[in-house]
Design a protein around this motif. Structure first.
Motif, mmCIF file in Angstrom:
data_model
loop_
_atom_site.group_PDB
_atom_site.id
_atom_site.type_symbol
_atom_site.label_atom_id
_atom_site.label_comp_id
_atom_site.label_asym_id
_atom_site.label_seq_id
_atom_site.Cartn_x
_atom_site.Cartn_y
_atom_site.Cartn_z
ATOM 1 N N VAL A 29 0.854 -1.190 0.000
ATOM 2 C CA VAL A 29 0.000 0.000 0.000
ATOM 3 C C VAL A 29 0.891 1.241 0.000
ATOM 4 N N ASN A 30 0.579 2.201 -0.868
ATOM 5 C CA ASN A 30 1.288 3.492 -0.805
ATOM 6 C C ASN A 30 0.289 4.637 -0.772
ATOM 7 N N CYS A 31 0.147 5.230 0.408
ATOM 8 C CA CYS A 31 -0.690 6.432 0.560
ATOM 9 C C CYS A 31 0.198 7.609 0.948
ATOM 10 N N ALA A 32 1.486 7.534 0.593
ATOM 11 C CA ALA A 32 2.410 8.609 1.011
ATOM 12 C C ALA A 32 2.768 9.492 -0.183
ATOM 13 N N ARG A 33 3.696 9.070 -0.989
ATOM 14 C CA ARG A 33 4.082 9.864 -2.145
ATOM 15 C C ARG A 33 4.438 8.967 -3.313
ATOM 16 N N GLY A 34 4.040 9.385 -4.535
ATOM 17 C CA GLY A 34 4.468 8.683 -5.733
ATOM 18 C C GLY A 34 5.981 8.793 -5.813
ATOM 19 N N GLY A 35 6.629 7.803 -6.417
ATOM 20 C CA GLY A 35 8.090 7.860 -6.491
ATOM 21 C C GLY A 35 8.754 6.995 -5.438
ATOM 22 N N LEU A 36 7.967 6.543 -4.438
ATOM 23 C CA LEU A 36 8.562 5.650 -3.432
ATOM 24 C C LEU A 36 8.685 4.239 -3.980
ATOM 25 N N ILE A 37 7.853 3.921 -4.988
ATOM 26 C CA ILE A 37 7.878 2.583 -5.583
ATOM 27 C C ILE A 37 8.240 2.707 -7.064
ATOM 28 N N ASP A 38 9.063 1.795 -7.555
ATOM 29 C CA ASP A 38 9.344 1.716 -8.986
ATOM 30 C C ASP A 38 8.099 1.105 -9.634
#
Ligand SMILES: NC(=O)c1ccc[n+]([C@@H]2O[C@H](COP(=O)([O-])OP(=O)(O)OC[C@H]3O[C@@H](n4cnc5c(N)ncnc54)[C@H](O)[C@@H]3O)[C@@H](O)[C@H]2O)c1
Ligand SMILES: O=C(O)CC[C@@H](O)C(=O)O
Length: 527
Positions: free
Chosen positions: A229-238
Motif C-alpha cells: 500500500v502506498n498512501c504517502a508519495r508517488g516515487g517511493l515505488i518503482d
C-alpha cells in the motif's frame, strides 16, 4: 493599517476564508487558474493558501514581491519551491497533523480492499456476474504489517493495525528503540522488513533516500505474495517493477493512492489484476479538510497579523505568546546585526550570537535570525529573517549560538561578535525596562545609545576641543544633532562618538569630519 491580502488558489473548505476574514485579512478565493493567470495575479497578495494543485514555482515567486507566507493545507510541500521561497524571504507553512488520522484510515482501508479484493468484487457483482467463487481473500489477523516510515501517519497506522491483531515491523532510521517499544512495534532494518511482511505500507516523505525505496531489487526481496500500500508519495515505488512483480505473482496485490506523475491519467499498472488505486484521496475526508483549512488560515493570519510563526518549514517557530516577548529582542538583535554589518568590511567567516541573563532563557533561533537579517541587510535589501540564515550559509558564514544564563552587568544582554582579519570584534546591547533596545558596547568600549534613524560614528583620539569641533562642523552645515553619546577606553586613549542626526549626513560633510584633527574613522550609519 492596510489589511493583509490572502489568495486561496486551491479548493479548500470554506472555513478557511471565514477565518482569514475574522482574523483581519482580505481574502479572495480564485481556484483552478493556469500558472500564467496566477503569475498575473499574485503580485497583489501577502499570503497564498494552497493544497496540492497549485505549484508554487520560482516563476510564481518572482512575480510576488509582496508575498510573505505560503500556507499548505496539508502535509507534503513538494509542490512548493522551498529554496526559492526561502531565498525570497517567504515563510512556507504546512499543517502537519490535520489529515494524519484520515490518511492512516485510507491506508487501512486499502489493506482491507486488497485483502478482500473489494473493488473488483464490487465491479463484477454490479456487472451481474455474481462471482462468488472468484474472490478468496486473506485475513489480516495474525499477519505481519511492514511499516516503512513511522512518523505521524505511520504510527497511527501501526496502532490501528495492532488493534486488528496484526504484528507490526517498522523500518525508520529515525525511530528510537524506546519509541518502537512505546508504539508496540518491532524495529527492523529494511531487508528484515521486506522478508517478514505480509503487507507493506509506506509512510515516508519523498527524499533522495526514500525515492524508489521499493525498487526492483527490493521488491525481489519481499515475501512472495506480499500486498503493498502506498498512501504517502508517488516515487517511493518503482512502478514498472511493481507491474512486473504483480504479473509474476511475487506481489499479490498493490494499492496506490499516489503516483510518480500526477494526475495519473494513464499507467502501465491500470488494468493489472490485483491492482487498485485512488486519485490521491488520502486526505479527503470532511474532517481532515476542515482541520487543515482551519489550521492553515489560523497559522497564516497569525503570521500576517501578529508575527506568530507555527509549523514553518523554513523559519524557527514563534508562538503568538512568545512573539510579544521576543519582539523587542528581535529589534535589538536586528540593530546589533546591522551595526556590525555597517562597521565591518571584508569577508566574515564567523558570527557568534551570545545571549546572557534573561535573553538566554528565550528561544534563540528568532534572535539569531534577526541578527543575521540585520547584518546581511547591509549587503542586500531583500534580506529578512526567513532568508538570512540561508544567505549566511550560502556566503560561507559560520553561525554560532552561545547562552550564558547567569546575568552579568546587565540583567539581559545580546552580544554579536564577528571574526575579522583584525581579530574578534563585538557589539552588545540590552533592553531597558524589558522593552527598549539600547546599545551598551562597541568593540570593547562602553557606550549607551539608541540605534535609530540617521547616525554618525566617529573614532578619535580623546583630546580637549574635539567635541566642539565636530559640533561646529555639523552646525555650520545645518545638521541638527539629536543625541550625543561618548565612550572611551581610557582618558587620552581611543574614544568613540555616536551621534543621532535629524537628517542624513551629506558625503562632503562626512569627508570634512574625516579630515578633522584626531579623527581615525568617521562614517554614516542608518537604522
Ligand atoms: N495521500 C495523501 O493524501 C497524504 C496525506 C497526508 C500525508 N501524505 C504523505 O504521507 C507521508 C508521511 O506523512 P507523515 O505526516 O507521517 O510524515 P512524518 O514526517 O510525520 O513521518 C515521516 C517518517 O518517515 C521517516 N523517514 C524519513 N526518511 C526515511 C527513510 N529513508 N526510510 C524510512 N523512513 C524514513 C521519518 O523518520 C518519519 O518518521 C508524507 O509524504 C506526506 O506527504 C499523503
Ligand atoms: O490536499 C490533498 O488532498 C493531499 C494532501 C496530502 O498529499 C498531504 O501531503 O497532506
Amino acid at each position: 493599517m492596510t489589511k493583509p491580502r490572502v489568495l486561496i488558489s486551491d479548493k479548500m473548505d470554506p472555513n478557511a476564508a471565514k477565518i482569514f476574514a475574522e482574523r483581519g485579512c482580505d481574502v479572495d478565493v480564485i481556484t483552478g487558474e493556469t500558472p500564467e493567470q496566477l503569475i498575473a495575479r499574485i503580485g497583489d497578495y501577502d499570503g497564498l493558501a494552497i493544497r496540492s494543485s497549485t505549484r508554487v514555482t520560482k516563476e510564481i515567486l518572482d512575480a510576488a514581491p509582496n508575498l510573505k507566507v505560503i500556507g499548505r493545507a496539508g502535509i507534503g510541500v513538494d509542490n512548493v519551491d522551498i529554496p526559492a521561497a526561502s531565498a525570497q524571504g517567504v515563510v512556507v507553512m504546512n499543517t502537519p497533523f490535520g489529515n494524519s488520522i484520515t490518511t492512516a484510515e485510507h491506508a487501512i482501508a486499502m489493506i482491507f480492499a486488497l485483502a478482500r479484493q473489494i473493488p473488483e468484487a464490487n465491479a463484477q457483482t454490479q456487472a451481474g456476474l455474481w462471482p462468488k467463487n472468484g474472490f478468496m481473500g486473506v485475513e489480516v489477523t495474525g499477519k505481519t504489517l511492514g511499516l516503512i516510515g513511522a512518523g505521524n501517519i505511520g504510527s497511527i497506522v501501526a496502532s490501528r493495525a495492532l488493534g486488528l491483531k496484526m504484528k507490526v515491523v517498522a523500518f525508520d532510521p529515525f525511530l528510537t528503540e524506546e519509541r518502537a517499544i512505546e508504539m508496540g512495534v518491532e524495529k527492523a532494518d529494511l531487508d528484515t522488513l521486506l522478508a517478514k511482511a505480509d503487507f507493506i505500507t509506506l509512510h515516508t516523505p519523498l527524499t533522495d533516500q526514500t525515492r524508489n525505496i521499493l525498487s526492483r531489487e527490493n521488491l525481489a526481496k519481499t515475501k512472495k505474495g506480499v500486498r503493498i500500500v502506498n498512501c504517502a508519495r508517488g516515487g517511493l515505488i518503482d512502478e514498472a517493477a511493481l507491474k512486473d512483480a504483480l504479473d509474476s505473482g511475487q506481489v499479490a496485490g498493490a494499492a496506490l493512492d499516489v503516483f510518480q506523475t500526477e494526475p495519473a491519467k494513464e499507467s502501465p499498472l491500470f488494468g493489472t489484476p490485483n491492482f487498485i488505486c485512488t486519485p490521491h484521496l488520502g486526505a479527503s475526508t470532511t474532517e481532515a479538510q476542515v482541520n487543515v483549512a482551519l489550521q492553515v488560515a489560523e497559522q497564516m493570519a497569525d503570521y500576517l497579523v501578529n508575527g506568530g510563526v507555527t509549523n514553518a518549514l523554513n523559519m524557527p517557530s514563534l508562538s503568538a505568546e512568545e512573539a510579544p516577548k521576543l519582539k523587542p529582542y528581535m529589534a535589538l538583535a536586528e540593530n546589533l546585526g546591522s551595526l556590525m554589518g555597517q562597521l565591518t568590511t571584508g569577508t566574515i567567516p564567523r558570527i557568534s550570537i551570545h545571549t546572557e541573563g534573561a535573553a538566554a532563557e528565550l528561544n534563540a533561533k528568532p534572535i539569531v535570525a534577526a541578527v543575521l537579517a540585520g547584518f546581511l541587510r547591509t549587503q542586500s535589501d531583500t534580506v529578512n529573517m526567513v532568508n538570512a540564515p540561508f544567505l549566511a550559509k550560502e556566503r560561507g558564514i559560520e553561525v554560532r549560538e552561545v547562552k550564558t544564563e547567569k546575568a552579568g552587568d546587565y540583567h539581559t544582554l545580546v552580544r554579536v561578535s564577528v571574526k575579522t582579519d583584525a581579530g574578534e570584534r563585538s557589539v552588545a546591547g540590552t533592553l531597558f525596562g524589558n522593552a527598549s533596545p539600547r546599545l551598551v558596547e562597541i568593540f570593547g568600549i562602553g557606550i549607551e545609545a539608541d540605534l535609530d534613524g540617521h547616525m554618525m560614528y566617529i573614532v578619535n583620539e580623546d583630546a580637549p576641543g574635539f567635541i566642539g569641533r565636530i559640533g561646529t562642523l555639523l552646525g555650520e552645515n545645518g545638521i541638527n544633532i539629536g543625541t550625543f553619546h561618548l565612550g572611551r577606553r581610557e582618558a587620552g586613549g581611543e574614544a568613540i562618538l555616536l551621534l543621532s542626526l535629524d537628517s542624513a549626513l551629506p558625503a562632503d560633510v562626512l569627508e570634512k569630519a574625516k579630515a578633522l584633527p584626531g579623527v581615525k574613522r568617521a562614517m554614516r550609519l542608518a537604522f
